[in-house]
Write an enzyme that holds these catalytic residues in place. Structure first.
Site, short mmCIF file in Angstrom:
data_model
loop_
_atom_site.label_atom_id
_atom_site.label_comp_id
_atom_site.label_asym_id
_atom_site.label_seq_id
_atom_site.Cartn_x
_atom_site.Cartn_y
_atom_site.Cartn_z
CG HIS A 37 -2.04 0.93 1.22
ND1 HIS A 37 -3.28 0.60 0.72
CD2 HIS A 37 -2.14 2.21 1.64
CE1 HIS A 37 -4.10 1.63 0.84
NE2 HIS A 37 -3.43 2.63 1.39
CE LYS A 182 -8.51 8.29 0.58
NZ LYS A 182 -8.71 8.80 1.96
CE LYS A 184 -3.84 7.61 1.10
NZ LYS A 184 -4.52 8.62 2.00
CG ASP A 213 -6.11 11.84 0.80
OD1 ASP A 213 -5.66 12.99 0.97
OD2 ASP A 213 -6.22 11.01 1.73
CD GLU A 239 -9.37 12.23 2.31
OE1 GLU A 239 -10.01 11.42 1.61
OE2 GLU A 239 -8.83 11.90 3.37
CG ASP A 264 -8.07 12.98 6.75
OD1 ASP A 264 -8.33 12.96 7.96
OD2 ASP A 264 -7.50 12.03 6.17
CE LYS A 288 -8.78 9.50 8.06
NZ LYS A 288 -7.44 9.76 7.50
CD GLU A 342 -10.92 6.84 3.93
OE1 GLU A 342 -10.68 6.96 2.73
OE2 GLU A 342 -10.34 7.50 4.82
#
Ligand code: MG
Length: 388
Positions: A37, A182, A184, A213, A239, A264, A288, A342
């Site tokens: 990731h 989304k 990254k 994002d 984002e 965020d 979050k 998410e």
């Protein structure tokens, strides 16, 4: 009223028994993920979690989880510092207090340690779990009841090349896991991230909603260059394109372009939520569990956003089914979390340490309905994945 100690209001022994905290235990585990990731600042193949267990005198154990996005780059918090903070400071400070009085425990934690919202969140989750278990009801009922029983999933495309991201989007669309994606961004040049996003938007067409994002890695001038291309290319939302402190910059971008903006990093406390409302700096805010001190802190933020007309979204640091369950109970109860979520940990992890992983179907994740968080530890797996 100030003269009355919170302990005087402890739930009375009887059917419930004593909820006095006797022990706080922490474990670091590393769980394998289904594929590497790529975050803005790091690439990971396993994800670290801090598991906390809070025991009470009547034998109930509350479960909490701490997680960061692969390391301390996001907020400065790391799994290792959270463990030290809880083992050395927060845990000893709350032993002997009644687990039901979550407000009192936050007061104590704030007295002992400034900031450290991630470590405090880990404890907060376990306290809500205890309260749900002792009252034999899911956490959302303690928050006033559920207004939804599932949330639509946004999947994070984070492989790093357009071809691989498109292949993953097709696969997840095909499996009916996600139709919101989304990308990254931030690890590559803004142009490359923008082109990759547009390539995915073109490939998926009207079947999907594509977002990006950059994790604050662009400055305002860069965002002004990228936004028209992203709009033309079919991207629906950006984002946190720019630095967290530049809330006025977010507001200027919103005014200049017909692009939705999600904040965020800009919103982690009730005060920053108030700032984003005052400046009209976002259409949506990612809530979050970790970044805002747990369910308790997120409720305050959610109320401010609702009052300011800004929608909430169920954000994640790739929480496993433990942290994601906490987020789902909150999202089930908060009217204003209308933008989906998410909470993809259950799809993204190759292994979990709970007996009841979250269920995903038809582009949605379902809110657990068992008492407390609704998940329990698989002790064999906990041992297997514990860091030596
Ligand atoms: Mg983000």
């Amino acid at each position: 009223m100030d003269q009355i100690t919170p302990q005087a209001h402890a739930l009375q022994p009887g059917r419930v028994g004593s909820l006095k905290i006797t022990k706080v235990t922490t474990h670091i585990i590393d769980l394998p993920i289904v594929r590497a990731h790529q975050f803005a600042a790091t690439r990971i193949k396993t994800q670290a979690y801090l598991i906390v267990e809070i025991e009470t005198e009547n034998g109930i154990i509350g479960l909490g989880e701490g997680v960061t996005p692969g390391g301390p780059w996001w907020s400065g918090d790391s799994i290792e510092t959270m463990k030290t903070m809880i083992d050395r400071y927060l845990g000893p400070a709350i032993v002997g207090r009644s687990a039901h009085n979550i407000n009192d425990i936050h007061k104590v934690m704030n007295h002992v340690a400034a900031a450290n919202l991630f470590a405090k969140a880990t404890i907060d989750i376990a306290l809500w779990d205890i309260l749900g278990k002792v009252l034999d009801t899911p956490i959302y009922n303690l928050l006033g009841g559920a207004v939804r029983d599932k949330l639509e999933i946004s999947w994070a495309l984070a492989v790093g090349t357009a071809e691989a991201d498109i292949a993953e989007a097709e696969e997840f669309f095909e499996k009916r896991h996600a139709r919101v994606f989304k990308l990254k961004a931030g690890a590559q040049a803004p142009e490359a991230d923008t082109e990759r996003t547009i390539a995915v938007a073109k490939a998926m067409g009207t079947r999907a909603d594509i977002r990006i994002d950059p994790n604050q890695r662009w400055d305002e001038a860069t965002a002004r260059r990228m936004f028209p291309r992203l709009l033309d290319g079919g991207c629906s939302l950006v984002e946190q394109p720019i630095q967290s402190w530049n809330i006025e910059g977010l507001a200027r971008l919103r005014q200049q372009f017909n692009m939705r903006i999600m904040a965020d990093e800009s919103v982690t406390t009730p005060q920053t939520a108030l700032d984003i409302v005052r400046h009209a700096g976002a259409d949506v805010v990612a809530l979050k569990i970790m970044k805002s001190g747990g369910i308790t802190g997120n409720r305050q933020i959610s109320a401010i956003l609702e009052a300011g007309g800004i929608a909430g979204f169920g954000g994640t640091f790739l929480d496993s089914s433990i942290g994601a369950s906490a987020a789902l109970h909150l999202a089930a109860a908060e009217r204003n979390i209308t933008y989906g979520c998410e909470l993809i940990g259950g799809l993204w992890l190759a292994e979990e340490v709970v007996e009841e992983p979250l269920t995903y179907s038809d582009f949605h994740v379902h809110v657990p309905t068992r008492p407390g968080l609704g998940v329990s530890l698989d002790r064999k797996k906990l041992k297997r994945f514990s860091r030596a």
